[in-house]
Scaffold this motif. Structure first.
Motif, PDB file in Angstrom:
ATOM      1  N   VAL A  28       3.950 -16.493  -8.289  1.00 51.16           N
ATOM      2  CA  VAL A  28       2.621 -16.081  -8.595  1.00 51.16           C
ATOM      3  C   VAL A  28       1.777 -16.712  -7.297  1.00 51.16           C
ATOM      4  O   VAL A  28       0.823 -15.874  -6.745  1.00 51.16           O
ATOM      5  N   SER A  29       2.210 -17.766  -6.746  1.00 51.06           N
ATOM      6  CA  SER A  29       1.407 -18.348  -5.498  1.00 51.06           C
ATOM      7  C   SER A  29       1.553 -17.458  -4.462  1.00 51.06           C
ATOM      8  O   SER A  29       0.563 -17.135  -3.786  1.00 51.06           O
ATOM      9  N   LYS A  30       2.628 -16.725  -4.094  1.00 51.42           N
ATOM     10  CA  LYS A  30       2.948 -15.985  -3.002  1.00 51.42           C
ATOM     11  C   LYS A  30       2.272 -14.584  -3.348  1.00 51.42           C
ATOM     12  O   LYS A  30       1.503 -13.785  -2.270  1.00 51.42           O
ATOM     13  N   ALA A  31       2.207 -14.269  -4.610  1.00 51.50           N
ATOM     14  CA  ALA A  31       1.576 -12.938  -4.856  1.00 51.50           C
ATOM     15  C   ALA A  31       0.079 -12.954  -4.699  1.00 51.50           C
ATOM     16  O   ALA A  31      -0.530 -12.058  -4.481  1.00 51.50           O
ATOM     17  N   THR A  32      -0.513 -14.289  -5.080  1.00 46.98           N
ATOM     18  CA  THR A  32      -1.949 -14.216  -5.018  1.00 46.98           C
ATOM     19  C   THR A  32      -2.460 -14.742  -3.858  1.00 46.98           C
ATOM     20  O   THR A  32      -3.675 -15.028  -3.560  1.00 46.98           O
ATOM     21  N   GLY A  33      -1.651 -15.567  -3.028  1.00 37.80           N
ATOM     22  CA  GLY A  33      -2.196 -16.351  -2.074  1.00 37.80           C
ATOM     23  C   GLY A  33      -2.542 -17.670  -2.171  1.00 37.80           C
ATOM     24  O   GLY A  33      -3.411 -18.351  -1.433  1.00 37.80           O
ATOM     25  N   ASP A  59      -7.858 -10.648  -8.461  1.00 37.76           N
ATOM     26  CA  ASP A  59      -7.306  -9.270  -8.400  1.00 37.76           C
ATOM     27  C   ASP A  59      -6.779  -8.803  -7.074  1.00 37.76           C
ATOM     28  O   ASP A  59      -7.442  -8.265  -6.268  1.00 37.76           O
ATOM     29  N   PRO A  60      -5.585  -9.018  -6.714  1.00 34.56           N
ATOM     30  CA  PRO A  60      -4.895  -8.844  -5.628  1.00 34.56           C
ATOM     31  C   PRO A  60      -5.089  -7.398  -5.241  1.00 34.56           C
ATOM     32  O   PRO A  60      -4.758  -6.701  -6.257  1.00 34.56           O
ATOM     33  N   ARG A  61      -4.868  -7.001  -3.975  1.00 34.64           N
ATOM     34  CA  ARG A  61      -5.018  -5.530  -3.645  1.00 34.64           C
ATOM     35  C   ARG A  61      -3.617  -5.133  -3.463  1.00 34.64           C
ATOM     36  O   ARG A  61      -3.573  -3.977  -2.891  1.00 34.64           O
ATOM     37  N   HIS A  62      -2.804  -5.610  -3.898  1.00 34.20           N
ATOM     38  CA  HIS A  62      -1.421  -5.246  -3.741  1.00 34.20           C
ATOM     39  C   HIS A  62      -0.588  -5.507  -5.020  1.00 34.20           C
ATOM     40  O   HIS A  62      -1.030  -6.118  -5.863  1.00 34.20           O
ATOM     41  N   ILE A  63       0.709  -4.944  -5.045  1.00 35.33           N
ATOM     42  CA  ILE A  63       1.522  -5.027  -6.253  1.00 35.33           C
ATOM     43  C   ILE A  63       2.618  -6.094  -5.908  1.00 35.33           C
ATOM     44  O   ILE A  63       3.241  -5.787  -4.739  1.00 35.33           O
TER      45      ILE A  63
END
Length: 153
Positions: A28-33, A59-63
């Protein structure tokens, strides 16, 4: 705790021992930064989320797609029948702007050879037939042969 074992010649080996969220939090940290483990540690030490600048849902702009890596290639001869026990040896991540590409990247990273031709069996309940048509059309247009039961033709 999450414990992963390997058994060879009646000898038990511990591969790793992790706190239960040891894979989810880094994902989740990597996915959200956002460094969620660091933030959680500071909260446990008395800081508030407001003090740390965590105030709204992202709301990340990627999946981001997480995929398990099974031990079938790491441990030749291992029983490939899956059961309720955890038999993965790791996880990989695929990130892209669309789900299909993020999923494909995760599959490739996990060592799965994605097919580029062949048969696809589709069987869905009546309420989902219209929703599955675009996916079936994409697969057919890509050269896959669509197979279905008589109630799904």
């Amino acid at each position: 705790m999450n414990v992963q074992y390997a058994i060879k010649d009646n000898e038990i080996y511990v591969i790793e021992v992790n706190p239960r969220a040891s894979r989810t939090v880094p994902f989740v940290s990597k996915a959200t930064g956002i460094p969620w483990a660091k933030i959680a540690a500071k909260v446990m030490a008395g800081k508030s989320l407001d003090e740390l600048g965590v105030s709204e849902q992202l709301d990340p702009r990627h999946i981001s797609v997480k995929e398990v890596v099974f031990p079938f290639t790491k441990f030749p001869g291992v029983d490939v029948i899956l059961g309720p026990e955890m038999r993965s040896t790791g996880e990989v991540m695929g990130i892209d702007q669309t789900f299909p590409l993020a999923y494909a990247k995760a599959q490739i990273a996990a060592g799965t050879n994605l097919p580029t031709k062949g048969n696809v069996f589709i069987s869905v309940r009546d309420n989902d037939k219209q929703a599955v048509l675009p996916a079936a059309k994409m697969l057919a247009d890509a050269g896959f042969q669509i197979l279905a039961t008589s109630g799904n033709v």
